[in-house]
Write an enzyme that holds these catalytic residues in place. Sequence first.
Site, PDB file in Angstrom:
ATOM      1  N   ASP A  18       0.832  -1.204   0.000  1.00 28.96           N
ATOM      2  CA  ASP A  18       0.000   0.000   0.000  1.00 28.96           C
ATOM      3  C   ASP A  18       0.865   1.252   0.000  1.00 28.96           C
ATOM      4  OD1 ASP A  18      -2.325   1.441   0.045  1.00 28.96           O
ATOM      5  OD2 ASP A  18      -2.705   1.179   2.185  1.00 28.96           O
ATOM      6  N   ASN A  66     -10.104  -3.017  -6.896  1.00 29.54           N
ATOM      7  CA  ASN A  66      -9.267  -2.026  -7.575  1.00 29.54           C
ATOM      8  C   ASN A  66      -9.804  -1.611  -8.942  1.00 29.54           C
ATOM      9  OD1 ASN A  66      -6.083  -3.294  -6.271  1.00 29.54           O
ATOM     10  ND2 ASN A  66      -7.425  -1.688  -5.494  1.00 29.54           N
TER      11      ASN A  66
END
Length: 241
Positions: A18, A66
């Site tokens: 991340d 995503n």
Amino acid sequence: MAENTEISVPNHVAMIMDGNGRWAEQLGKPRKYGHEEGMEAVRRVTIRASERGIKVLTLYAFSTENWKRPPQEVHFLMQLPIRFFDRFVPELQEKNVRVNMIGFPEKVPASTKKAIYKAMEETKDNTGMILNFAFNYGSRAEIAKATQAICQKVVAGEINVKEINESLIEQHLFTESISPYQDVDLLIRSSGEQRLSNFLLWQNAYSEFYFSDLLWPEFNGDVLDEALLSYKNRQRRYGAV
């Protein structure tokens, strides 16, 4: 950094990578620049993990959520596996690393799937660490898919309802492909966020968590070693005293 003998080595390490976009934005650069540098971080961490003797390194490369990102960013992310494997497969071969993928390939562009499957084929005989990419992966969808498959077998009379247990469910999860190391020992997440984000929910039932404030492009082998040293000092009781 400490020598390998001082580090307790888990069998299966999973990583939520991340912070690529935030890292790039802090530098005044487009988000894709962060993803590009994140690819280099994958290489650095993979090599160190292999050197440390980890059996499986699972990387959360692209989640089923995503797809909600801007189309241009999604397109760029779909190109990264092509570029990564084109550049780094020779090094993975040298390190005896085997490439694997878990997730839902149906929606992944053909060129991306081709690159991933090609890397899997080229490294299939390697006997070292498994570099396991979770690509278009979502844990809830994985568990739902496994449940559907088991229900179909019950309806077909192949198994009895009473035969459904944890072992049977695990056999129908994507991580059956990395048996006997399905269960995660150590989960590492970058960027300071402290959540699972629908990643290996079943497999993380008894894993140890390590959260780093560093953004993913800042990760390297030394950061991995710090996580492994932290893991060494944990006591895993699995519900016992």
